[in-house]
Design a protein around this motif. Structure first.
Motif, mmCIF file in Angstrom:
data_model
loop_
_atom_site.group_PDB
_atom_site.id
_atom_site.type_symbol
_atom_site.label_atom_id
_atom_site.label_comp_id
_atom_site.label_asym_id
_atom_site.label_seq_id
_atom_site.Cartn_x
_atom_site.Cartn_y
_atom_site.Cartn_z
ATOM 1 N N ALA A 44 -2.281 -67.081 -95.853
ATOM 2 C CA ALA A 44 -1.630 -65.785 -95.648
ATOM 3 C C ALA A 44 -2.503 -64.884 -94.794
ATOM 4 C CB ALA A 44 -1.328 -65.120 -96.989
ATOM 5 N N TYR A 45 -3.801 -64.906 -95.054
ATOM 6 C CA TYR A 45 -4.755 -64.116 -94.280
ATOM 7 C C TYR A 45 -4.691 -64.526 -92.810
ATOM 8 C CZ TYR A 45 -9.310 -62.129 -93.019
ATOM 9 O OH TYR A 45 -10.305 -61.422 -92.435
ATOM 10 N N ASN A 46 -4.682 -65.829 -92.545
ATOM 11 C CA ASN A 46 -4.596 -66.325 -91.178
ATOM 12 C C ASN A 46 -3.265 -65.961 -90.536
ATOM 13 O OD1 ASN A 46 -7.141 -67.460 -91.318
ATOM 14 N ND2 ASN A 46 -6.382 -69.443 -91.989
ATOM 15 N N GLU A 47 -2.205 -65.985 -91.334
ATOM 16 C CA GLU A 47 -0.881 -65.615 -90.825
ATOM 17 C C GLU A 47 -0.877 -64.161 -90.352
ATOM 18 O OE1 GLU A 47 3.753 -65.200 -92.347
ATOM 19 O OE2 GLU A 47 2.326 -66.306 -93.574
ATOM 20 N N ILE A 48 -1.476 -63.275 -91.137
ATOM 21 C CA ILE A 48 -1.534 -61.863 -90.760
ATOM 22 C C ILE A 48 -2.350 -61.700 -89.483
ATOM 23 C CG2 ILE A 48 -2.373 -59.576 -91.432
ATOM 24 C CD1 ILE A 48 -1.851 -60.452 -94.371
#
Length: 101
Positions: A44-48
């Protein structure tokens, strides 16, 4: 250097005092934000972070990887149902939204 991490991690009183010996600029991270960051799956962090990189506002040269990571760390996903009002005309703007899907 880093200080205060043990008290933050283990929710205990600080066991040292830190005194600035010169003019200093430090970053702070409170326990609420720290726990939010730790709860975010790396995917999720990478997606953001990837979503930010794709937006014109964040393609400026001064938007370093560190700045984008800081923004990604503070961002949170918010879901809205179809027809929900996200921003109302005339409201004071204190939140920025990024459309993900």
């Amino acid at each position: 250097d880093v200080f205060g991490e043990f008290a933050l991690l283990y929710e205990t009183p600080q066991d040292v005092s830190v005194v600035s010996t010169c003019n200093s600029e430090v970053w702070s991270l409170d326990s609420r934000v720290f726990r939010q960051i730790m709860a975010i799956p790396s995917s999720a962090y990478n997606e953001i972070e990837n979503a930010l990189r794709s937006m014109p506002l964040f393609k400026e040269p001064e938007m370093t990887a560190d700045i984008l990571r800081s923004i990604a760390a503070e961002a949170s996903f918010v879901n809205f149902k179809k027809g929900s009002t996200i921003i109302q005309k005339g409201e004071i703007g204190n939140i920025m939204y990024f459309v993900v899907s």
